[in-house]
Write a protein that holds these residues in place. Structure first.
Motif, PDB file in Angstrom:
ATOM      1  N   VAL A  25       0.866  -1.180   0.000  1.00  0.00           N
ATOM      2  CA  VAL A  25       0.000   0.000   0.000  1.00  0.00           C
ATOM      3  C   VAL A  25       0.900   1.225   0.000  1.00  0.00           C
ATOM      4  CG1 VAL A  25      -1.840   1.243   1.196  1.00  0.00           C
ATOM      5  CG2 VAL A  25      -1.772  -1.262   1.279  1.00  0.00           C
ATOM      6  N   HIS A  26       0.646   2.123  -0.935  1.00  0.00           N
ATOM      7  CA  HIS A  26       1.499   3.299  -1.136  1.00  0.00           C
ATOM      8  C   HIS A  26       0.579   4.506  -1.244  1.00  0.00           C
ATOM      9  CE1 HIS A  26       4.530   5.309  -4.163  1.00  0.00           C
ATOM     10  NE2 HIS A  26       4.338   6.043  -3.080  1.00  0.00           N
ATOM     11  N   GLY A  27       0.755   5.462  -0.345  1.00  0.00           N
ATOM     12  CA  GLY A  27      -0.137   6.604  -0.388  1.00  0.00           C
ATOM     13  C   GLY A  27       0.434   7.833   0.276  1.00  0.00           C
ATOM     14  N   GLU A  28      -0.395   8.863   0.291  1.00  0.00           N
ATOM     15  CA  GLU A  28      -0.021  10.102   0.949  1.00  0.00           C
ATOM     16  C   GLU A  28      -1.279  10.837   1.386  1.00  0.00           C
ATOM     17  OE1 GLU A  28       3.220  13.684   0.576  1.00  0.00           O
ATOM     18  OE2 GLU A  28       3.087  12.153  -0.991  1.00  0.00           O
ATOM     19  N   ASN A  29      -1.226  11.377   2.601  1.00  0.00           N
ATOM     20  CA  ASN A  29      -2.289  12.219   3.139  1.00  0.00           C
ATOM     21  C   ASN A  29      -1.808  13.660   3.076  1.00  0.00           C
ATOM     22  OD1 ASN A  29      -3.905   9.975   3.869  1.00  0.00           O
ATOM     23  ND2 ASN A  29      -2.654   9.683   5.682  1.00  0.00           N
TER      24      ASN A  29
END
Length: 146
Positions: A104-108
């Motif tokens: 899982v790869h993300g950014e907030n």
């Protein structure tokens, strides 16, 4: 809060994926999205160069928030100063089976300009995440045939 979240199933163990994810020196060989200089230690500052399609590289100097071996790596950076455009970037590894891992790869994103900036670069940023995910999958699943 705005966010981008991607995921991919990689036919490899969390240990194998972690090895590639933490080997920053080899990123230029396989990673089309980001190159990282620095140490993966909580509180340390990294220098990250991001490559978005049709744009010149953007350099950020985020601070490492979390390093949980074979599970999570997170950092947080800001554009110019905190509160303008802040991003908490993360990689999560979730074991699915003996030889399969969900990456899982993300950014907030937060800050006064987060909506405006994401309208301009959000789609290309997501594409960058997906390109990195695909490249990581490829390098982790490579089988050397003698």
């Amino acid at each position: 809060m705005k966010n981008i979240r991607t995921e991919i199933v990689i036919n490899a163990t969390p240990s194998s994926i972690w090895k590639h994810l933490m080997d920053f020196n080899k990123y230029p060989q396989w990673n089309p999205f980001v190159h990282i200089t620095g140490k993966a230690e909580v509180g340390s500052q990294l220098e990250n160069s991001f490559f978005l399609e049709e744009q010149k590289p953007q350099v950020f100097r985020p601070v490492v928030l979390e390093v949980e071996t074979e599970k999570a790596f997170r950092w947080e950076g800001s554009l110019f100063f905190k509160g303008l455009f802040d991003g908490e970037h993360y990689f999560l590894l979730e074991s699915i089976s003996d030889n399969q891992t969900r990456f899982v790869h993300g950014e907030n994103f937060r800050g006064i300009l987060s909506g405006l900036i994401l309208n301009m670069i959000g789609e290309k940023t997501q594409q960058g995440f997906e390109k990195m995910n695909d490249a990581l999958k490829q390098i982790c699943e490579e089988v050397i045939v003698a």
